[in-house]
Scaffold this active site. Structure first.
Site, PDB file in Angstrom:
ATOM      1  CG  ASP A  42      -0.463   0.097   2.515  1.00 21.27           C
ATOM      2  OD1 ASP A  42       0.563   0.766   2.693  1.00 21.27           O
ATOM      3  OD2 ASP A  42      -1.062  -0.466   3.439  1.00 21.27           O
ATOM      4  NE  ARG A  43      -0.379   7.699   0.184  1.00 22.46           N
ATOM      5  CZ  ARG A  43      -1.294   8.485   0.679  1.00 22.46           C
ATOM      6  NH1 ARG A  43      -2.289   8.884  -0.057  1.00 22.46           N
ATOM      7  NH2 ARG A  43      -1.253   8.898   1.918  1.00 22.46           N
TER       8      ARG A  43
END
Length: 174
Positions: A42-43
């Site tokens: 994820d980011r």
């Protein structure tokens, strides 16, 4: 076969219609062939992300049946206690009703009770963050330090390298 030490604030996608930074921008000069990320981070998660155009190997590295080992360095919002570490290894129910357990959980350093290493085989969406939420912690930093036997040793954040022939052969034998 390309290995990236993903920095924070890059999303794991081929392109983003909203204009956010993508991991493809970091590896676009790695080779002439079109390569794809193997799995996702994820980011806000940093660490190892592999890219390839070898679909068979990508499937092997991500399919739950093959149980590829991943190790994460996790920093949480408060000191981790042994009971919660045991819960993570015994298994916890996730917010979606799924059940997951860590293979190992241990402190990274004795004097850093908010930082633990977590080894697991699951590739579920945001699994480490969700596991810690299930036992009452918020993940502050998450870094994948090992993926399928590959480490980020000598690979600076935001940089990539090509896998050696030996590394590729190793992955294919797993």
């Amino acid at each position: 076969y390309v290995l990236l030490n993903k920095p924070k604030d890059f999303i794991t996608t081929m392109d983003d219609p909203r204009g956010r930074k993508t991991v493809m921008q970091l590896v676009h000069k790695a080779c002439k062939e079109r390569i794809y990320p193997v799995g996702r981070l994820d980011r806000n998660t940093t660490g190892l992300l592999m890219f390839t155009n070898d679909g068979d190997l990508a499937k092997k590295l991500t399919h739950p049946r093959y149980e590829m080992k991943k190790i994460y360095h996790v920093e949480v919002n408060k000191n981790v206690n042994f009971d919660d570490m045991e819960k993570l290894m015994s298994g916890v129910e996730l917010d979606d009703g799924g059940f997951v357990k860590a293979d190992k959980v241990d402190f990274v350093r004795d004097n850093k009770p908010r930082e633990v290493g977590v080894e697991l085989h699951s590739g579920k969406y945001r699994v480490v963050r969700r596991m810690f939420e299930a036992v009452g912690y918020e993940v502050i930093k998450l870094d994948r330090v090992l993926f399928a036997g590959l480490t980020k040793k000598d690979l600076p954040r935001g940089e990539y390298r090509h896998l050696s022939t030996d590394e590729v052969n190793f992955l294919k034998m797993l």
